[in-house]
Design an enzyme around this catalytic site. Structure first.
Site, short mmCIF file in Angstrom:
data_model
loop_
_atom_site.label_atom_id
_atom_site.label_comp_id
_atom_site.label_asym_id
_atom_site.label_seq_id
_atom_site.Cartn_x
_atom_site.Cartn_y
_atom_site.Cartn_z
N GLU A 173 0.85 -1.20 0.00
CA GLU A 173 0.00 0.00 0.00
C GLU A 173 0.89 1.26 0.00
OE1 GLU A 173 -3.81 0.16 0.67
OE2 GLU A 173 -3.31 2.09 -0.21
N HIS B 90 0.48 -9.72 -1.93
CA HIS B 90 -0.88 -9.28 -2.28
C HIS B 90 -1.15 -9.77 -3.69
CE1 HIS B 90 -4.06 -5.95 -2.19
NE2 HIS B 90 -4.19 -6.57 -1.05
N ARG C 56 -5.36 -15.04 2.99
CA ARG C 56 -6.25 -14.00 3.49
C ARG C 56 -7.12 -13.61 2.31
NH1 ARG C 56 -3.16 -8.84 4.12
NH2 ARG C 56 -4.33 -7.77 2.50
N THR D 190 -12.22 0.76 1.75
CA THR D 190 -11.35 1.16 0.65
C THR D 190 -11.38 2.66 0.36
OG1 THR D 190 -11.61 -1.03 -0.28
CG2 THR D 190 -10.85 0.67 -1.79
N HIS E 176 -8.56 -2.84 7.25
CA HIS E 176 -7.79 -2.06 6.30
C HIS E 176 -8.56 -0.76 6.07
CE1 HIS E 176 -4.87 -1.67 2.92
NE2 HIS E 176 -5.84 -0.92 2.42
N HIS F 95 1.22 26.69 28.83
CA HIS F 95 1.63 25.30 28.61
C HIS F 95 3.05 25.03 29.11
CE1 HIS F 95 -1.55 23.77 25.66
NE2 HIS F 95 -1.99 24.90 26.14
C1 HCA Z 1 -5.80 -2.16 -3.34
C2 HCA Z 1 -7.01 -2.43 -2.45
C3 HCA Z 1 -6.84 -2.43 -0.98
C4 HCA Z 1 -6.81 -3.84 -0.45
C5 HCA Z 1 -6.78 -3.98 1.04
C6 HCA Z 1 -6.46 -5.35 1.58
C7 HCA Z 1 -8.03 -1.62 -0.42
O1 HCA Z 1 -5.22 -1.07 -3.29
O2 HCA Z 1 -5.43 -3.04 -4.08
O3 HCA Z 1 -6.08 -6.23 0.83
O4 HCA Z 1 -6.59 -5.54 2.79
O5 HCA Z 1 -7.85 -0.56 0.12
O6 HCA Z 1 -9.15 -2.11 -0.59
O7 HCA Z 1 -5.65 -1.74 -0.59
CU CU Z 2 -5.85 0.04 0.54
#
Ligand code: HCA
Ligand code: CU
Length: 462
Positions: free
Chosen positions: A11, A70, A130, A164, A192, A286
């Protein structure tokens, strides 16, 4: 016990204008492992050959963390993950109507088929799996439960609930994770959370309270658009707010700095935990409180993460802070002197933006009518750099700008290519900084000149 999956290498590399080199990725993985994150998402091997090499190298380091690749829900992607030697494959396939209809152009039934087939294939290769229902927060709840349970039955042992586009609020996350926990077959739940409204970590913490197991983070909160929760904020929230005591807090500052340097992605000064101002106090009220008892205005001791408290002196400052700063230079004052110095600091501060220690000492000299022979703690220097002919000067400039103590950088003509203004706490610090600058690829030669006195633009002497 709650967990962290760090996705800086996946990411995080999706951050606009950010790309890591192979060696940098290896170092990032090492630093993450030292902090103690349970999983490192090392990349999506379908994206590029170098990402495959990086995952492979990281998987061969034998780190404690589980190495995750991923992948889209394709055999091709899963095969790549296998070639890279990842421990786990994280298969994502969107489930919301918006994604299914507009992006994937698949029916719910087709999606179910694709997802379960991919998971079964990954399991047949010996992977831990996952499954991520991308855009889970906008997915019809019944369908979400159906897909996730089908994924678990196909062999996934983790579900990543992906917000997302970051549209959830903490109360919604709490409710949704509670309901999922009730209706899902046994599995671990990852969170996420994207940060489009600045709610990513709040949502993740709410999800944890509702029974989820793991938060996805990136160093410095990088990621697509506005990113996902920052590693250091998540670790500190776990540690201080939830009593989770298993991560190396002292590694957080280093990894954050390393990422700033390698990514060119700067931290805002007000960023929690690792930002420059996170433990800096300013107003008289402060600083007075903090000097009496730091707990008055600090949510936790900066020493926990190897940082130091700072007090800024300017027109907002009160007597206590000024007395304490001058005391550091061995200057003791009677109450009248102190009052006059504070008054003068307020006058000067009203016109000048920043006051350095040298300015404060100068004010004290003026008010007291005597010379004070002290060397200000801070050293300023001009550093000239020449750059190898095959290297873009701007590439070196970009790296330089990332260094905390480099306050300004100019590309210039003449004998040297770059001039920069740098600050250091003392000569040892200055030496370290110069050594660090010399290691920047492309730096051929440096030349340092100590600043004795600075004259600012409006003519005021420093
Ligand atoms: C992406 C999608 C993802 C996947 C998140 C995950 C999202 O950028 O490919 O696999 O847990 O934000 O949905 O990052
Ligand atoms: Cu993501």
């Amino acid at each position: 016990m709650v967990e962290i999956l760090d996705s800086t290498l996946r990411e995080g590399e999706q951050t606009p204008y950010v790309n890591f080199l192979l060696d940098e990725k290896i170092e990032i993985a090492r630093l993450l492992d030292a902090v103690g994150v349970e999983m490192i998402e090392a990349g999506d091997p379908s994206v590029s050959p170098n990402i495959r090499v990086a995952i492979q190298k990281i998987a061969s380091l034998n780190l404690n963390a589980e190495i995750v690749a991923h992948s889209m829900a394709t055999r091709h992607g899963i095969d790549y993950a296998k070639e890279c030697g990842a421990d786990r494959v994280a298969i994502f396939y969107a489930t919301s109507a918006i994604h299914l209809e507009s992006k994937l152009k698949k029916s719910k039934e087709e999606a179910l088929q694709i997802i379960t087939e991919a998971i079964r294939y990954a399991v047949s290769l010996g992977f831990k799996v996952r499954y991520t229902p991308e855009d889970a927060s906008r997915t019809d709840f019944e369908f979400l439960v159906q897909v996730c349970n089908a994924a678990i039955q196909a062999g996934a042992d983790r579900i990543s609930f992906a917000d997302t586009v970051g549209i959830f609020q903490p109360h919604q996350m709490f409710k949704q994770i509670r309901r999922l926990r009730e209706q899902l077959l046994p599995c671990k739940i990852d969170l996420h959370c994207h940060n489009d409204y600045g709610l990513a970590l709040a949502n993740a913490m709410a999800g944890i309270r509702a029974g989820a197991d793991c938060i996805h983070t990136t160093v410095n909160g990088m990621g697509e658009r506005t990113g996902i929760p920052d590693l250091s904020e998540t670790v500190m929230a776990y540690h201080n707010l939830e009593g989770v005591n298993k991560y190396d807090l002292r590694g957080l500052t280093e990894i954050s700095g390393y990422l700033e340097k390698t990514s060119g992605f700067f931290l805002a000064p007000n960023k929690p935990v690792t930002g420059q101002n996170a433990f800096t106090h300013k107003s008289g009220v402060h600083t007075n409180g903090v000097l009496k008892d730091p707990r008055t205005y600090e949510s936790f001791d900066p020493g926990l993460i190897g940082r130091e408290r700072k007090i800024v002196i300017d027109k907002y400052t009160g007597k206590r802070a000024v007395a304490s700063r001058l005391d550091e230079y061995g200057i003791q004052l009677n109450p009248t002197e102190l009052e006059r110095i504070v008054e003068e600091i307020k006058n000067v501060g009203d016109h000048r933006k920043l006051l350095f220690d040298a300015d404060i000492i100068e004010i004290a000299e003026k008010v007291l009518g005597r010379r004070i022979d002290v060397i200000p703690h801070e050293i300023n220097a001009l550093l000239m750099i020449s750059v190898e002919s095959h290297v873009y000067t701007s590439a070196v400039v970009r790296r330089l700008k990332n260094l905390m103590n480099v306050t300004s950088v100019y590309e210039v003509t003449g004998e040297y290519d770059i001039t920069s203004y740098i600050k250091a706490a003392d000569t040892a610090d200055l030496n370290n900084l110069i050594e660090e600058i010399r290691t920047i690829p492309g730096v051929k030669q440096t030349n340092t000149r100590l600043v004795l006195k600075k004259h600012s633009e409006n003519g005021a002497d420093r």
